[in-house]
Design an enzyme around this catalytic site. Structure first.
Site, PDB file in Angstrom:
ATOM      1  N   ARG A  50      19.117  62.479  15.173  1.00 36.84           N
ATOM      2  CA  ARG A  50      17.667  62.675  15.041  1.00 36.84           C
ATOM      3  C   ARG A  50      16.949  61.376  14.637  1.00 36.84           C
ATOM      4  O   ARG A  50      15.789  61.175  14.993  1.00 36.84           O
ATOM      5  CB  ARG A  50      17.381  63.745  13.991  1.00 36.84           C
ATOM      6  N   ASP A 161       2.974  74.892   9.910  1.00 38.69           N
ATOM      7  CA  ASP A 161       4.279  74.256  10.066  1.00 38.69           C
ATOM      8  C   ASP A 161       4.214  72.861   9.466  1.00 38.69           C
ATOM      9  O   ASP A 161       3.132  72.272   9.355  1.00 38.69           O
ATOM     10  CB  ASP A 161       4.691  74.180  11.538  1.00 38.69           C
TER      11      ASP A 161
END
Length: 291
Positions: A50, A161
């Site tokens: 990532r 979020d």
């Protein structure tokens, strides 16, 4: 984590060196501190995959350099945490929750709205919006006449979020043909329209939804209570202490009699759990003040 490190010697990344246990532990500590996400040692390969692009994009060649940069730059620190969050969802995921909402909750909310009271629903950890729009379609039904009660009264959805990218996707409300396939035909015909090669949630539905960036462990700006909270497959990333704190905060924000829906592998723990009654598979109702 064992003493072994994760190799970073990959020509495709353009990064030299290795992700050593010390750097992994520092990254995990930052993510725990900022978002309460628990990164066990088994996630070292995920962290490498990532973050390697962020290392490269900043012209750096090692995680040591990257961490020095992160610790000096609050924006990159926030971006790193977002990069290590998981956003996976689809329309009408765990469909039994939507069945329960239609059969046991929707009628209550209709009466409430038609009596002039606000109706508030929150998708916490909304990812790219499939959850909140699934819930909105369930509320509105399969035709505009059925939906009139919601459009004409004070009915609002909140979708939050941590990731700015997915919050932007909620606001846009445009999805691929593959993504919209799970939407039942009757809902899709009424509330979804072709847009180029993709499909868009119609504007009337999008207007009901407010999408905002929110860290669930930061200060919540909301002051009103909510009738329904969906927080599904979010708590699996937290340790027990964080889960307990979050459930307690949900309990405080839900109105008496309100509903909390959580993911299929999640459970309520901690003091706040005592204020809920289980009324279905991972479905909980907050006890009323008189109970």
């Amino acid at each position: 984590m064992t003493s072994s490190s994760v190799s970073m010697a990959d020509a495709a990344t353009g990064i030299e060196g290795r992700l050593e246990p010390r750097e992994f532990k520092r990254i995990a500590a930052i993510v725990q501190e900022d978002a309460r996400i628990d990164l066990p040692p088994s996630k070292a390969t995920l962290v490498f995959s990532r973050l390697s692009r962020r290392v490269r994009d900043h012209g750096l060649s090692t995680f040591v350099e990257y961490l020095q940069f992160v610790e000096q730059d609050p924006q990159e620190r926030a971006a790193m945490v977002v990069a290590l969050t998981t956003n996976h969802t689809h329309f009408f995921r765990e469909n039994h929750h939507f069945d329960h909402f239609r059969e046991h909750v929707l009628g209550e909310l209709q009466k409430q709205a038609q009596a002039g009271q606000p109706v508030r629903l929150w998708s916490a950890g909304c990812s790219s919006g499939e959850e909140v729009y699934s819930l909105a379609m369930c509320m509105l039904g399969t035709s505009r006449p059925m939906a009139r009660w919601a459009f004409d009264n004070d009915v609002k959805f909140l979708a939050t979020d941590l990731s700015p990218k997915v919050v932007a996707a909620v606001r846009k409300g445009v999805y691929s043909e593959f993504t919209v396939k799970p939407i039942p035909d009757a809902y899709r015909r009424e509330w979804v329209r072709p847009e180029g090669e993709d499909y868009a949630i119609v504007e009337d539905v999008r207007r009901l939804v407010t999408a905002r960036e929110l860290n669930l462990f930061a200060t919540w700006p909301m002051r009103q209570q909510y009738d329904v909270i969906f927080c599904r497959n979010v708590m699996i990333y937290f340790d027990d202490q964080a889960k307990s704190e979050l459930i307690d905060r949900f309990a405080q924000l839900l109105r008496p009699g309100g509903y909390l829906y959580i993911g299929h592998s999640e459970r309520l723990i901690g003091p706040g759990a005592g204020g809920f009654t289980c009324c279905g598979q991972t479905i909980y109702r907050k006890e009323s003040a008189s109970s």
